[in-house]
Design a protein around this motif. Structure first.
Motif, PDB file in Angstrom:
ATOM      1  N   LEU A   1       0.683 -11.867  31.792  1.00 49.41           N
ATOM      2  CA  LEU A   1       0.705 -10.714  32.691  1.00 49.41           C
ATOM      3  C   LEU A   1      -0.388  -9.711  32.318  1.00 49.41           C
ATOM      4  O   LEU A   1      -1.030  -9.117  33.190  1.00 49.41           O
ATOM      5  CB  LEU A   1       2.074 -10.030  32.654  1.00 49.41           C
ATOM      6  N   VAL A   2      -0.595  -9.531  31.019  1.00 52.64           N
ATOM      7  CA  VAL A   2      -1.649  -8.618  30.560  1.00 52.64           C
ATOM      8  C   VAL A   2      -3.014  -9.132  31.007  1.00 52.64           C
ATOM      9  O   VAL A   2      -3.855  -8.370  31.487  1.00 52.64           O
ATOM     10  CB  VAL A   2      -1.602  -8.464  29.017  1.00 52.64           C
ATOM     11  N   LEU A   3      -3.237 -10.453  30.870  1.00 53.94           N
ATOM     12  CA  LEU A   3      -4.504 -11.054  31.311  1.00 53.94           C
ATOM     13  C   LEU A   3      -4.719 -10.839  32.805  1.00 53.94           C
ATOM     14  O   LEU A   3      -5.819 -10.488  33.250  1.00 53.94           O
ATOM     15  CB  LEU A   3      -4.499 -12.552  31.006  1.00 53.94           C
ATOM     16  N   ALA A   4      -3.660 -11.060  33.593  1.00 52.82           N
ATOM     17  CA  ALA A   4      -3.761 -10.884  35.048  1.00 52.82           C
ATOM     18  C   ALA A   4      -4.111  -9.441  35.391  1.00 52.82           C
ATOM     19  O   ALA A   4      -4.957  -9.173  36.254  1.00 52.82           O
ATOM     20  CB  ALA A   4      -2.449 -11.279  35.723  1.00 52.82           C
ATOM     21  N   ALA A   5      -3.476  -8.485  34.705  1.00 51.46           N
ATOM     22  CA  ALA A   5      -3.738  -7.066  34.956  1.00 51.46           C
ATOM     23  C   ALA A   5      -5.171  -6.704  34.597  1.00 51.46           C
ATOM     24  O   ALA A   5      -5.871  -6.020  35.357  1.00 51.46           O
ATOM     25  CB  ALA A   5      -2.759  -6.210  34.150  1.00 51.46           C
ATOM     26  N   VAL A   6      -5.644  -7.197  33.434  1.00 44.31           N
ATOM     27  CA  VAL A   6      -7.013  -6.891  32.983  1.00 44.31           C
ATOM     28  C   VAL A   6      -8.036  -7.444  33.963  1.00 44.31           C
ATOM     29  O   VAL A   6      -9.003  -6.766  34.331  1.00 44.31           O
ATOM     30  CB  VAL A   6      -7.246  -7.464  31.559  1.00 44.31           C
ATOM     31  N   ARG A   7      -7.831  -8.679  34.411  1.00 44.88           N
ATOM     32  CA  ARG A   7      -8.789  -9.312  35.325  1.00 44.88           C
ATOM     33  C   ARG A   7      -8.771  -8.654  36.699  1.00 44.88           C
ATOM     34  O   ARG A   7      -9.812  -8.548  37.357  1.00 44.88           O
ATOM     35  CB  ARG A   7      -8.485 -10.810  35.431  1.00 44.88           C
ATOM     36  N   THR A   8      -7.604  -8.203  37.126  1.00 41.10           N
ATOM     37  CA  THR A   8      -7.522  -7.482  38.406  1.00 41.10           C
ATOM     38  C   THR A   8      -8.250  -6.148  38.311  1.00 41.10           C
ATOM     39  O   THR A   8      -9.022  -5.773  39.204  1.00 41.10           O
ATOM     40  CB  THR A   8      -6.050  -7.248  38.803  1.00 41.10           C
ATOM     41  N   LEU A   9      -8.013  -5.428  37.239  1.00 41.17           N
ATOM     42  CA  LEU A   9      -8.691  -4.139  37.020  1.00 41.17           C
ATOM     43  C   LEU A   9     -10.204  -4.326  36.950  1.00 41.17           C
ATOM     44  O   LEU A   9     -10.971  -3.506  37.461  1.00 41.17           O
ATOM     45  CB  LEU A   9      -8.188  -3.492  35.734  1.00 41.17           C
ATOM     46  N   SER A  10     -10.633  -5.432  36.344  1.00 43.15           N
ATOM     47  CA  SER A  10     -12.063  -5.730  36.241  1.00 43.15           C
ATOM     48  C   SER A  10     -12.684  -5.877  37.624  1.00 43.15           C
ATOM     49  O   SER A  10     -13.755  -5.329  37.906  1.00 43.15           O
ATOM     50  CB  SER A  10     -12.266  -7.017  35.428  1.00 43.15           C
ATOM     51  N   GLY A  11     -11.994  -6.602  38.514  1.00 42.72           N
ATOM     52  CA  GLY A  11     -12.483  -6.759  39.886  1.00 42.72           C
ATOM     53  C   GLY A  11     -12.520  -5.441  40.635  1.00 42.72           C
ATOM     54  O   GLY A  11     -13.459  -5.163  41.389  1.00 42.72           O
ATOM     55  N   MET A  12     -11.522  -4.594  40.399  1.00 39.87           N
ATOM     56  CA  MET A  12     -11.458  -3.300  41.084  1.00 39.87           C
ATOM     57  C   MET A  12     -12.575  -2.353  40.646  1.00 39.87           C
ATOM     58  O   MET A  12     -13.020  -1.501  41.410  1.00 39.87           O
ATOM     59  CB  MET A  12     -10.098  -2.645  40.821  1.00 39.87           C
ATOM     60  N   CYS A  13     -13.018  -2.509  39.384  1.00 39.35           N
ATOM     61  CA  CYS A  13     -14.071  -1.623  38.857  1.00 39.35           C
ATOM     62  C   CYS A  13     -15.464  -2.025  39.337  1.00 39.35           C
ATOM     63  O   CYS A  13     -16.361  -1.185  39.431  1.00 39.35           O
ATOM     64  CB  CYS A  13     -14.063  -1.652  37.327  1.00 39.35           C
ATOM     65  N   SER A  14     -15.641  -3.306  39.612  1.00 43.87           N
ATOM     66  CA  SER A  14     -16.971  -3.819  39.930  1.00 43.87           C
ATOM     67  C   SER A  14     -17.535  -3.171  41.189  1.00 43.87           C
ATOM     68  O   SER A  14     -16.914  -3.220  42.249  1.00 43.87           O
ATOM     69  CB  SER A  14     -16.923  -5.340  40.115  1.00 43.87           C
ATOM     70  N   GLY A  15     -18.715  -2.548  41.035  1.00 49.50           N
ATOM     71  CA  GLY A  15     -19.411  -1.996  42.193  1.00 49.50           C
ATOM     72  C   GLY A  15     -18.800  -0.737  42.767  1.00 49.50           C
ATOM     73  O   GLY A  15     -19.103  -0.369  43.897  1.00 49.50           O
TER      74      GLY A  15
ATOM     75  N   LEU B   1      -0.343  -1.761  37.512  1.00 52.49           N
ATOM     76  CA  LEU B   1      -1.076  -2.656  36.607  1.00 52.49           C
ATOM     77  C   LEU B   1      -0.893  -2.216  35.154  1.00 52.49           C
ATOM     78  O   LEU B   1      -0.799  -3.058  34.251  1.00 52.49           O
ATOM     79  CB  LEU B   1      -2.561  -2.688  36.974  1.00 52.49           C
ATOM     80  N   LEU B   2      -0.827  -0.915  34.930  1.00 55.02           N
ATOM     81  CA  LEU B   2      -0.562  -0.412  33.578  1.00 55.02           C
ATOM     82  C   LEU B   2       0.838  -0.817  33.117  1.00 55.02           C
ATOM     83  O   LEU B   2       1.066  -1.058  31.928  1.00 55.02           O
ATOM     84  CB  LEU B   2      -0.716   1.105  33.529  1.00 55.02           C
ATOM     85  N   GLN B   3       1.780  -0.903  34.066  1.00 59.01           N
ATOM     86  CA  GLN B   3       3.129  -1.384  33.733  1.00 59.01           C
ATOM     87  C   GLN B   3       3.079  -2.840  33.270  1.00 59.01           C
ATOM     88  O   GLN B   3       3.804  -3.251  32.366  1.00 59.01           O
ATOM     89  CB  GLN B   3       4.062  -1.261  34.936  1.00 59.01           C
ATOM     90  N   LEU B   4       2.199  -3.632  33.933  1.00 56.04           N
ATOM     91  CA  LEU B   4       2.036  -5.028  33.514  1.00 56.04           C
ATOM     92  C   LEU B   4       1.479  -5.107  32.097  1.00 56.04           C
ATOM     93  O   LEU B   4       1.868  -5.966  31.308  1.00 56.04           O
ATOM     94  CB  LEU B   4       1.092  -5.767  34.476  1.00 56.04           C
ATOM     95  N   LEU B   5       0.546  -4.199  31.758  1.00 59.28           N
ATOM     96  CA  LEU B   5       0.001  -4.163  30.391  1.00 59.28           C
ATOM     97  C   LEU B   5       1.100  -3.839  29.386  1.00 59.28           C
ATOM     98  O   LEU B   5       1.120  -4.372  28.273  1.00 59.28           O
ATOM     99  CB  LEU B   5      -1.115  -3.114  30.285  1.00 59.28           C
ATOM    100  N   ASP B   6       2.027  -2.956  29.781  1.00 51.96           N
ATOM    101  CA  ASP B   6       3.113  -2.539  28.888  1.00 51.96           C
ATOM    102  C   ASP B   6       4.095  -3.659  28.577  1.00 51.96           C
ATOM    103  O   ASP B   6       4.835  -3.589  27.587  1.00 51.96           O
ATOM    104  CB  ASP B   6       3.880  -1.351  29.494  1.00 51.96           C
ATOM    105  N   THR B   7       4.146  -4.699  29.450  1.00 51.77           N
ATOM    106  CA  THR B   7       5.078  -5.812  29.211  1.00 51.77           C
ATOM    107  C   THR B   7       4.708  -6.590  27.948  1.00 51.77           C
ATOM    108  O   THR B   7       5.544  -7.263  27.361  1.00 51.77           O
ATOM    109  CB  THR B   7       5.077  -6.805  30.396  1.00 51.77           C
ATOM    110  N   LYS B   8       3.397  -6.498  27.558  1.00 52.07           N
ATOM    111  CA  LYS B   8       2.873  -7.192  26.366  1.00 52.07           C
ATOM    112  C   LYS B   8       3.015  -8.711  26.463  1.00 52.07           C
ATOM    113  O   LYS B   8       2.893  -9.430  25.453  1.00 52.07           O
ATOM    114  CB  LYS B   8       3.538  -6.679  25.088  1.00 52.07           C
ATOM    115  N   LYS B   9       3.278  -9.219  27.672  1.00 50.61           N
ATOM    116  CA  LYS B   9       3.309 -10.669  27.887  1.00 50.61           C
ATOM    117  C   LYS B   9       1.886 -11.127  28.194  1.00 50.61           C
ATOM    118  O   LYS B   9       1.294 -10.675  29.183  1.00 50.61           O
ATOM    119  CB  LYS B   9       4.251 -11.015  29.046  1.00 50.61           C
ATOM    120  N   PRO B  10       1.308 -12.006  27.365  1.00 49.46           N
ATOM    121  CA  PRO B  10      -0.115 -12.351  27.470  1.00 49.46           C
ATOM    122  C   PRO B  10      -0.579 -12.726  28.875  1.00 49.46           C
ATOM    123  O   PRO B  10      -1.627 -12.267  29.326  1.00 49.46           O
ATOM    124  CB  PRO B  10      -0.255 -13.537  26.512  1.00 49.46           C
TER     125      PRO B  10
END
Length: 667
Positions: free
Chosen positions: A195-209, A184-193
């Motif tokens: 893909l970055v949005l998808a990575a951020v939202r996935t990480l958000s779900g993983m952190c919840s609870g 997911l950090l690799q997706l953030l590194d692509t700097k493509k909006p």
């Protein structure tokens, strides 16, 4: 003697169990356990307490007690089966299967054991199937997303699937275990909006609870990187990162009542350092020129939601004290920003209001006078430190800061008005030739006149000063603001018909001018909202509210403003609606007290003829016909940090009066 008492307590526990008083049974068994050393009795007591744990759904405790009984006697079939039941409820199917398998070996003909074996076997097979499916899905999604040659629609579908998977516990854990955070950090590194949005939202779900995952993700991403992502100009991205950070904060602080999963219950994670670091970075964002207006708003939103205590019964306000000591000056800097100055930080229409709300919440969260005195001294030093005879822009920032505080904790703002030089500077700015000087000064005068009983300077000098500006200025922006100040002063009598501040007909003239500006679309939105602010005060007069609801273009213009991105208008719109429908609190009139007041020549509040029920009902019908419901729907969807408790209360008051009548009228 102790052994005899232990046996008696066991029997007492059994009686409580039969009566389904499981808490009393647990208490008896626990007392007995402290008195005996007899292994057989110990095994029985642990086994019985495990049964109580199953009944009260305390499955972790039930599994623990059953294990202690099994440690004493490995063939204790009742303890084995009870542990099996507890483990099944905890989702540990493999371990539960082993226990019931042992039970079935000891009693092959027991149908209950055989049925449980079959059920658990089916559940385990299904879990393995889902797990295998999830493994392959996760792997395939990352392959598609990280392959630059993948088709756009396939990438979009893979990104959406990854987000959904991250929100499911099984999917989130599988992504985590499959080196997903690094991918997911690799997706953030692509700097493509996208893909970055998808990575951020996935990480958000993983952190919840999940505290452990949230901690790992926070450290892997680094708080400075998270904040830099939130600082971008893109509103969608900024909001997504804000949600990720909120999910991390909730999991670290336990605000989302996170559940123990797997071995995490054995971990003791000290999260105070991480939470303090997050708070520190959010405060730094407030004063950084590299942060967009959207990013600054999201930082303020997070501070508003997470720093002041939600439950004042909890005595620990250490987060607030930390922010006051380390960040109050930074918040004051945001409040004091003047949009027209070249040095102004990037802002949105809502930024300064959010900062005022934060100051108010922090001040309310203080527990004692010394803490409030410290808060006030920081504000005083900041404001007086801005005064500079050689630099008018600094003076402007100082008065703007006072104006912002007056919109938060008014009592504190009123104290600051008494500082040497503040009022004198406001008067000087009113006479300045620069438009922005006059705008800031007039707005400060308006906010200072909010509570007339305590704003002595405004009572003495406000009307004449504002009238003078209103007559002499040709600038519409300044004219409308001075009119609002006059509206505030003119509405001091509230709904009391006998306490009009201005001459007969003056209030209606002010309101007519406000409606005229409200409908003038050539005037900028920021200025037109002041017209609604004026009406919020003037509609305490029944003549004004009756004229207003008959002016359909003015009503619809107000409703359209309520739907714009500038949410600073919401309180004024809600106040106007409440006034028009008389949804405010009305003190009960006791005839005996009225007679007594008249006899003693005291003032008796008078009700305006147009505040009677028939007029109110007609006003509600006209508001409904003009489209108030669609405006209300937009208003209630506003961010909770912007939709203050006072605004929520006003909307609720209107909802309790307006829609009911609307139903009758339409039905």
């Amino acid at each position: 003697m102790a052994e005899v008492e232990a046996v008696q307590l066991k029997e007492e526990g059994n009686r409580h169990f039969q009566l389904q008083d499981y808490k009393a049974a647990i208490k008896s068994y626990s007392q007995a356990l402290k008195l005996t050393k007899d292994k057989a009795l110990l095994a029985t007591l642990y086994r019985n307490r495990a049964a109580c744990g199953l009944k009260t759904e305390s499955y972790v405790q039930a599994a623990s007690d059953a294990s202690r009984a099994i440690d004493i006697n490995s063939s204790d079939i009742k303890a084995l089966y009870r542990r099996c039941q507890a483990l099944e409820h905890l989702g540990k199917l493999d371990q539960a299967f082993k226990d019931v398998q042992r039970c079935a070996t000891l009693e092959p003909r027991n149908q209950n054991f055989q049925e449980t074996l079959r059920r658990l076997n089916t559940s385990i097979q299904e879990k393995l199937r889902v797990q295998f499916s999830t493994d392959s899905r996760v792997q395939k999604m990352f392959e598609i997303l990280l392959d630059e040659n993948s088709e756009a629609d396939k990438r979009e579908k893979a990104a959406n699937n990854l987000i959904v998977l991250g929100c499911e516990e099984a999917g989130a854990e599988k992504i985590f275990q499959s080196n997903g955070v690094a991918l997911l950090l690799q997706l953030l590194d692509t700097k493509k909006p996208e893909l970055v949005l998808a990575a951020v939202r996935t990480l958000s779900g993983m952190c919840s609870g999940h505290r452990a995952r949230a901690t790992v993700i926070l450290h892997a991403m680094r708080i400075d990187r998270i904040c830099s992502l939130m600082a971008v100009e893109n509103e969608e991205m900024s909001l997504a990162v804000c949600n990720l950070l909120q999910a991390i904060i909730d999991s670290l602080s336990g605000e989302d009542k996170w559940e123990h999963r797997g071995k995490e219950e054995a971990l003791v994670l000290d999260t105070k350092k991480d939470l303090k670091q997050i708070t520190s970075h959010l405060l730094d964002m407030l004063v950084s020129k590299k942060v967009s207006g959207q990013g600054r708003d999201q930082a303020l939103n997070l501070l508003n939601k997470n720093v002041p205590r939600k439950d004042l019964a909890i005595h620990d306000n250490s987060r607030t004290i930390y922010v006051v000591d380390n960040g109050l000056r930074k918040i004051l800097k945001v409040v004091g920003q003047v949009p027209d100055l070249p040095s102004c930080l990037p802002l949105t229409d809502n930024t300064r209001m959010l900062a005022s709300i934060l100051i108010n919440k922090l001040y309310d969260d203080l527990r004692c006078d010394p803490e409030r005195d410290h808060f006030r001294k920081i504000c005083e030093e900041y404001i007086t430190g801005k005064f500079d005879p050689q630099d008018m822009d600094k003076n402007l920032n100082a008065i703007q800061t006072v104006s912002g505080i007056l919109q938060g904790p008014f009592d504190l703002g009123n104290q600051l008005l008494g500082l040497k030089g503040v009022m004198e500077m406001m008067v000087a700015l009113c006479g300045s030739e620069r438009e922005m000087d006059q705008l800031v000064a007039v707005e400060a005068l308006i906010h200072a006149s909010t509570k007339l009983s305590r704003a002595t300077f405004i009572i003495t000098n406000g009307v004449s000063l504002l009238k003078q500006i209103y007559k002499t200025t040709k600038n519409e922006k300044i004219k409308i603001r001075t009119l609002v100040g006059l509206c505030k002063l003119g509405s001091a009598g509230g709904t009391d018909y006998g306490l009009r501040q201005f001459a007969e007909g003056s209030t209606e003239k002010l309101a007519k001018q406000c409606r005229k500006w409200l409908c003038n679309t050539s005037i900028d939105t920021r200025t037109r909202r002041w017209a609604v602010e004026g009406l919020a005060y003037l509609t305490l007069d029944a003549d004004v509210k009756d004229d207003f609801v008959q002016d359909v273009p003015a009503l619809q213009a107000m409703f359209e403003l309520a739907k714009t991105s500038d949410k600073t208008i919401l309180y004024s719109v809600a106040t106007t609606l409440v006034n028009c429908t008389n949804s405010y609190d009305v003190k009960e009139v006791i005839p005996e007290l009225v007679q007594l007041a008249k006899f003693s020549k005291q003032h008796v509040p008078e009700e305006h003829p147009k505040d009677k029920k028939d007029f109110i009902d007609m006003r509600v019908k006209r508001l409904l016909k003009a489209g108030v419901i669609s405006a209300l729907a937009c208003m209630v969807k506003a961010d909770s940090a912007i939709l203050t408790d006072q605004t929520k209360e006003l909307l609720a008051r209107w909802g309790c009066s307006g829609p009911k009548l609307g139903t009758r009228a339409g039905g």
